[in-house]
Design an enzyme around this catalytic site. Structure first.
Site, PDB file in Angstrom:
ATOM      1  N   ASP A  73       0.843  -1.197   0.000  1.00  0.00           N
ATOM      2  CA  ASP A  73       0.000   0.000   0.000  1.00  0.00           C
ATOM      3  C   ASP A  73       0.879   1.249   0.000  1.00  0.00           C
ATOM      4  OD1 ASP A  73      -2.226   1.606   0.040  1.00  0.00           O
ATOM      5  OD2 ASP A  73      -2.875   1.060   2.055  1.00  0.00           O
ATOM      6  N   LYS A  74       0.214   2.382  -0.192  1.00  0.00           N
ATOM      7  CA  LYS A  74       0.864   3.697  -0.134  1.00  0.00           C
ATOM      8  C   LYS A  74       0.111   4.544   0.871  1.00  0.00           C
ATOM      9  CE  LYS A  74      -0.848   6.931  -1.971  1.00  0.00           C
ATOM     10  NZ  LYS A  74      -1.414   8.283  -2.183  1.00  0.00           N
ATOM     11  N   HIS A  75       0.832   5.410   1.570  1.00  0.00           N
ATOM     12  CA  HIS A  75       0.134   6.394   2.409  1.00  0.00           C
ATOM     13  C   HIS A  75       0.714   7.771   2.095  1.00  0.00           C
ATOM     14  CE1 HIS A  75      -1.921   8.202   5.791  1.00  0.00           C
ATOM     15  NE2 HIS A  75      -0.804   8.886   5.992  1.00  0.00           N
ATOM     16  N   SER A  76      -0.171   8.739   1.921  1.00  0.00           N
ATOM     17  CA  SER A  76       0.277  10.111   1.705  1.00  0.00           C
ATOM     18  C   SER A  76      -0.094  10.944   2.921  1.00  0.00           C
ATOM     19  CB  SER A  76      -0.427  10.678   0.468  1.00  0.00           C
ATOM     20  OG  SER A  76      -0.403  12.094   0.513  1.00  0.00           O
ATOM     21  N   THR A 113      -9.236  10.722  -0.157  1.00  0.00           N
ATOM     22  CA  THR A 113      -9.494   9.764  -1.233  1.00  0.00           C
ATOM     23  C   THR A 113     -10.937   9.256  -1.217  1.00  0.00           C
ATOM     24  OG1 THR A 113      -7.189   9.125  -1.319  1.00  0.00           O
ATOM     25  CG2 THR A 113      -8.753   7.501  -2.117  1.00  0.00           C
ATOM     26  N   ARG A 161      -6.393  14.052  20.898  1.00  0.00           N
ATOM     27  CA  ARG A 161      -5.262  14.914  20.501  1.00  0.00           C
ATOM     28  C   ARG A 161      -5.764  16.199  19.886  1.00  0.00           C
ATOM     29  NH1 ARG A 161      -2.426  11.466  16.273  1.00  0.00           N
ATOM     30  NH2 ARG A 161      -1.344  13.393  15.796  1.00  0.00           N
ATOM     31  N   SER A 176       0.031   7.015  14.844  1.00  0.00           N
ATOM     32  CA  SER A 176      -1.339   7.085  14.334  1.00  0.00           C
ATOM     33  C   SER A 176      -1.414   6.539  12.904  1.00  0.00           C
ATOM     34  CB  SER A 176      -1.800   8.551  14.380  1.00  0.00           C
ATOM     35  OG  SER A 176      -3.000   8.718  13.698  1.00  0.00           O
ATOM     36  N   LYS A 180      -2.683   2.185  11.790  1.00  0.00           N
ATOM     37  CA  LYS A 180      -3.783   1.852  10.872  1.00  0.00           C
ATOM     38  C   LYS A 180      -3.259   1.100   9.649  1.00  0.00           C
ATOM     39  CE  LYS A 180      -4.834   6.142  11.013  1.00  0.00           C
ATOM     40  NZ  LYS A 180      -5.228   7.511  11.177  1.00  0.00           N
ATOM     41  N   LYS A 181      -2.147   1.598   9.089  1.00  0.00           N
ATOM     42  CA  LYS A 181      -1.631   0.967   7.863  1.00  0.00           C
ATOM     43  C   LYS A 181      -1.157  -0.452   8.154  1.00  0.00           C
ATOM     44  CE  LYS A 181      -2.444   3.690   4.533  1.00  0.00           C
ATOM     45  NZ  LYS A 181      -3.179   3.281   3.336  1.00  0.00           N
TER      46      LYS A 181
END
Ligand code: URA
Length: 439
Positions: A73-76, A113, A161, A176, A180-181
């Site tokens: 996967d990718k996270h931005s 997204t 937070r 954080s 999740k990822k």
């Protein structure tokens, strides 16, 4: 928590106690806020950050996959006009890796997204787990919202937070994002850390510190991970706004050249490299140019409830806003863009949220935006609005967000830096005392 404040750091047992207590209510809001503040002011060392990440990941379900290829996967970290996920997921799937992408909604001035995908009539982001698994297996990728079962500790800590003004801690952001990822059961993860006026963390050195923290923690937690630091001194796509960005993603899937294509291909190639493939740049570009990625995108959209013929009937399914007007500008070159201001202009048009849960209008936004160093030729772009009044306000906001000069500025590269996977052994000390770290 006394251990943290006394400088002894966060150990594995303390992290588990916090994360489980966040998930099951055993930790009160006041204790959680005090914990977040202690982390924010004292900071965590590498092992402490890894311990918190793993404990938060373990606070809920962790997906396991049994697929005939790697799960990637990718996270931005988020930006404006960042519609990479819609293109990258099918590109990777076309190259034989599986992408169970769990995405988010817009946050502040940055788009999300899920909101973009919901511009497509019928597209469902809330899938049952069995359906999610079936689409990932059959199509190669699916893009969905997180179920309440993944990393529940993060959902609660994030809200606390926000109230306790502890969002901007690199340690807490790292735990954080990664909790999740990593709960999605990935073999590899590529991170797109944005830097510039539209980034969540704008300063270059801070973006680099966040990228280093994410990469070292993810690798220590057992997921092969690297990061690209990419430019957010201008929107990545020429459009900002949900349906307009989906149109641009589809143009990219059809092979149109753009900055969006360049960054998407760089991230895709890196993800394939992490997944153990060779010749990655050519394979990623070929997935776009052959039409394979477009076909997979179409199957993913149809699988998740959208129209089967979206790609061939974009204007039918992604309708225009009622008012479309040009954004006039003086002659010159684009010297600077206030990207966050453009994001706020989209929110002002009704294309983003000020409060969680607000409805958004998927038709509105900005398109044809001039890029840095381009000659303006009298036009900064187009505004797509619900009313003439909304259009007037957005035109004024966009005009103030651009600085026009007589000469073009020196352009910085769209990909600023690369943070390679680190080989860090997780060294998470066991608790020094058997007692609770929360007092
Ligand atoms: N995105 C997240 O998921 N968490 C943060 O803390 C910041 C951005």
């Amino acid at each position: 928590m006394s251990g943290l404040l006394a400088g002894r750091g966060l150990d594995r047992d303390g992290a588990v106690l916090i994360a489980q207590g966040l998930a099951d209510g055993g930790v009160s809001d006041a204790q959680a806020a005090a914990f977040a503040m202690a982390v924010m002011f004292k900071g965590l060392d590498g092992p402490g950050r890894t311990a918190l990440t793993l404990a938060m990941r373990g606070s809920g379900e962790v997906l396991r996959w049994d697929l005939p290829g790697p799960v990637v996967d990718k996270h931005s970290t988020g930006g404006v006009g960042d519609v990479v996920s819609l293109i990258l997921a099918p590109v990777l799937a076309a190259c034989g890796v599986y992408v169970p992408m769990i995405s988010g909604r817009g946050l502040g001035h940055t788009g999300g997204t899920l909101d973009k995908l919901e511009s497509i009539p019928g597209y469902r982001v809330d899938l049952e787990e069995a359906e999610f698994r079936r689409i990932v297996r059959d199509v190669g990728c699916a893009i969905v919202a997180a179920s309440g079962k993944l990393a529940p500790a993060d959902r609660r800590l994030y809200a606390i937070r926000d109230e306790a003004a502890c969002v901007a801690s690199i340690d807490l952001i790292t735990a954080s994002i990664l909790s999740k990822k990593l709960a999605a059961g990935l073999d590899a993860l590529v991170l797109d850390v944005k830097s510039g006026s539209g980034a969540f963390i704008g300063e270059e050195d801070q973006a680099e510190a966040l990228a280093q923290s994410l990469v070292s923690t993810a690798n220590a937690a057992g997921g092969r991970t690297s990061a690209l630091i990419t430019d957010m001194d201008q929107p990545l796509a020429r459009a900002a706004g949900n349906g307009l960005e989906v149109r641009e993603a589809i143009a990219c899937l059809r092979g149109e050249p753009s900055a969006l294509r360049e960054v998407t291909l760089a991230l895709s190639a890196e993800a394939l490299r992490l997944a153990g493939q060779d010749d990655v740049a050519r394979r990623a570009a070929n997935a776009l140019d052959s039409g394979d990625a477009a076909e997979i995108f179409a199957r993913m959209v149809a699988g998740q409830g959208g129209p089967v013929d979206l790609i061939d009937n974009v204007s039918t399914y992604l309708p225009d806003a009622p008012v479309i007007r040009p954004i006039p500008a003086p002659e010159g070159f684009v010297a600077e863009t206030d990207v966050a201001a453009l994001g706020h202009a989209v929110i002002g048009l009704g294309g983003g949220r000020i409060r969680a849960g607000q409805a958004i209008d998927h038709r509105v936004g900005l398109s044809d935006l001039r890029r840095l160093a381009e000659p303006v030729e009298g036009l900064l772009g187009m505004v797509h609005a619900r009313t003439e009044e909304d259009a007037d306000a957005a035109i004024a906001a966009v005009q103030s967000a651009f600085r026009i000069a007589d000469t073009p500025p020196t352009l910085r590269p769209p990909i600023r830096n690369y943070i390679a996977p680190t080989k860090i052994e997780a060294h998470i000390p066991a608790a020094s005392t058997g007692g609770s770290d929360i007092e």
